[in-house]
Design a protein around this motif. Structure first.
Motif, PDB file in Angstrom:
ATOM      1  N   LEU A 193       1.299  -1.101   0.275  1.00 17.14           N
ATOM      2  CA  LEU A 193      -0.329  -0.057   0.107  1.00 17.14           C
ATOM      3  C   LEU A 193       0.998   1.641   0.272  1.00 17.14           C
ATOM      4  O   LEU A 193       0.362   1.856  -0.898  1.00 17.14           O
ATOM      5  CB  LEU A 193      -1.118  -0.008   1.244  1.00 17.14           C
ATOM      6  N   ARG A 194       2.139   1.079   0.406  1.00 17.21           N
ATOM      7  CA  ARG A 194       3.041   2.118   0.876  1.00 17.21           C
ATOM      8  C   ARG A 194       3.043   2.867  -0.944  1.00 17.21           C
ATOM      9  O   ARG A 194       3.648   3.552  -1.288  1.00 17.21           O
ATOM     10  CB  ARG A 194       4.447   2.328   1.304  1.00 17.21           C
ATOM     11  N   ALA A 195       3.484   1.341  -1.691  1.00 17.27           N
ATOM     12  CA  ALA A 195       4.243   1.705  -3.574  1.00 17.27           C
ATOM     13  C   ALA A 195       2.827   2.191  -4.202  1.00 17.27           C
ATOM     14  O   ALA A 195       2.531   2.687  -5.146  1.00 17.27           O
ATOM     15  CB  ALA A 195       4.361   0.221  -3.337  1.00 17.27           C
ATOM     16  N   LEU A 196       0.891   2.209  -3.298  1.00 14.43           N
ATOM     17  CA  LEU A 196      -0.044   2.392  -4.516  1.00 14.43           C
ATOM     18  C   LEU A 196       0.018   3.315  -3.223  1.00 14.43           C
ATOM     19  O   LEU A 196      -1.401   3.533  -2.783  1.00 14.43           O
ATOM     20  CB  LEU A 196      -1.062   1.254  -4.163  1.00 14.43           C
ATOM     21  N   PRO A 197       0.078   5.058  -3.652  1.00 13.67           N
ATOM     22  CA  PRO A 197      -0.489   5.806  -2.229  1.00 13.67           C
ATOM     23  C   PRO A 197      -1.692   6.484  -2.626  1.00 13.67           C
ATOM     24  O   PRO A 197      -2.423   7.151  -1.355  1.00 13.67           O
ATOM     25  CB  PRO A 197       0.791   7.453  -2.654  1.00 13.67           C
ATOM     26  N   LYS A 198      -2.185   5.918  -3.833  1.00 13.09           N
ATOM     27  CA  LYS A 198      -3.480   7.015  -4.422  1.00 13.09           C
ATOM     28  C   LYS A 198      -4.548   6.099  -3.763  1.00 13.09           C
ATOM     29  O   LYS A 198      -5.824   6.108  -3.775  1.00 13.09           O
ATOM     30  CB  LYS A 198      -3.650   7.551  -5.818  1.00 13.09           C
ATOM     31  N   TRP A 199      -4.316   4.587  -3.487  1.00 12.10           N
ATOM     32  CA  TRP A 199      -5.213   3.795  -2.647  1.00 12.10           C
ATOM     33  C   TRP A 199      -5.573   3.168  -2.033  1.00 12.10           C
ATOM     34  O   TRP A 199      -4.348   3.564  -0.966  1.00 12.10           O
ATOM     35  CB  TRP A 199      -4.523   2.495  -3.876  1.00 12.10           C
ATOM     36  N   SER A 200      -6.333   3.510  -1.145  1.00  7.99           N
ATOM     37  CA  SER A 200      -6.490   2.275  -0.101  1.00  7.99           C
ATOM     38  C   SER A 200      -7.141   1.295   0.401  1.00  7.99           C
ATOM     39  O   SER A 200      -7.872   0.349  -0.152  1.00  7.99           O
ATOM     40  CB  SER A 200      -7.673   3.502   0.965  1.00  7.99           C
ATOM     41  N   LEU A 201      -6.934   0.549   1.736  1.00  6.39           N
ATOM     42  CA  LEU A 201      -7.517  -0.658   1.744  1.00  6.39           C
ATOM     43  C   LEU A 201      -8.763  -0.653   1.225  1.00  6.39           C
ATOM     44  O   LEU A 201      -9.543   0.797   2.650  1.00  6.39           O
ATOM     45  CB  LEU A 201      -7.228  -0.733   2.909  1.00  6.39           C
ATOM     46  N   ALA A 202     -10.192  -1.018   1.667  1.00  6.95           N
ATOM     47  CA  ALA A 202     -11.292  -1.701   1.437  1.00  6.95           C
ATOM     48  C   ALA A 202     -11.765  -2.496   2.452  1.00  6.95           C
ATOM     49  O   ALA A 202     -10.492  -3.172   2.029  1.00  6.95           O
ATOM     50  CB  ALA A 202     -11.969  -1.105   0.318  1.00  6.95           C
ATOM     51  N   ARG A 203     -12.911  -2.722   2.528  1.00  5.41           N
ATOM     52  CA  ARG A 203     -13.670  -4.593   3.165  1.00  5.41           C
ATOM     53  C   ARG A 203     -13.051  -4.699   4.423  1.00  5.41           C
ATOM     54  O   ARG A 203     -12.675  -6.287   4.376  1.00  5.41           O
ATOM     55  CB  ARG A 203     -13.944  -4.811   1.583  1.00  5.41           C
ATOM     56  N   ASP A 204     -12.347  -4.253   4.976  1.00  6.47           N
ATOM     57  CA  ASP A 204     -11.728  -4.733   6.003  1.00  6.47           C
ATOM     58  C   ASP A 204      -9.923  -5.589   6.124  1.00  6.47           C
ATOM     59  O   ASP A 204      -9.543  -6.509   5.855  1.00  6.47           O
ATOM     60  CB  ASP A 204     -12.767  -6.083   7.115  1.00  6.47           C
ATOM     61  N   ILE A 264      -8.828  -3.235  -1.761  1.00  7.53           N
ATOM     62  CA  ILE A 264      -8.443  -1.777  -2.232  1.00  7.53           C
ATOM     63  C   ILE A 264      -8.433  -1.369  -3.220  1.00  7.53           C
ATOM     64  O   ILE A 264      -9.418  -1.766  -4.392  1.00  7.53           O
ATOM     65  CB  ILE A 264      -6.422  -1.496  -2.862  1.00  7.53           C
ATOM     66  N   GLU A 265      -9.134   0.314  -3.147  1.00  7.84           N
ATOM     67  CA  GLU A 265      -9.977   0.810  -4.112  1.00  7.84           C
ATOM     68  C   GLU A 265      -9.140   2.311  -3.966  1.00  7.84           C
ATOM     69  O   GLU A 265      -8.659   2.556  -3.437  1.00  7.84           O
ATOM     70  CB  GLU A 265     -11.153   1.014  -3.473  1.00  7.84           C
TER      71      GLU A 265
END
Length: 97
Positions: free
Chosen positions: A16-27, A31-32
């Protein structure tokens, strides 16, 4: 075909650090990312490029579109959550914008 494995919590955090514009979803099971374009034609063009890529990779996003906005959620149903396939797809999607 090899089984697809879910990312561990540590792997999710690292990727997720490598994908800064994405965020975790659904616990943490997905990612979204939300995208905004100039108009509907630009949003639809982007969705078409993603659709062609997804078909070639046999990894299809869940998405929602209203006018110039597109929301994409990535998860790997075969793994029961987030996998490296999702991370790789997110990177490819990011390269399109």
């Amino acid at each position: 075909m090899a089984a697809v494995e879910q990312l561990t919590e540590e792997e999710r955090t690292t990727w997720l650090r490598a994908l800064p514009k994405w965020s975790l979803a659904r616990d943490g099971a997905a990612i979204e990312r939300k995208f905004e374009f100039a108009d509907f034609a630009e949003a639809f063009s982007f969705m078409t490029r993603v659709a062609i890529m997804a078909e070639k990779r046999d990894h299809h996003p869940e998405w929602f579109n209203v006018y110039n906005r597109v929301e994409i959620t990535l998860t790997t149903h075969d793994a029961g959550g987030l996998s490296l396939r999702d991370v790789n797809m997110a990177k490819k999607i990011d390269a399109l914008v």
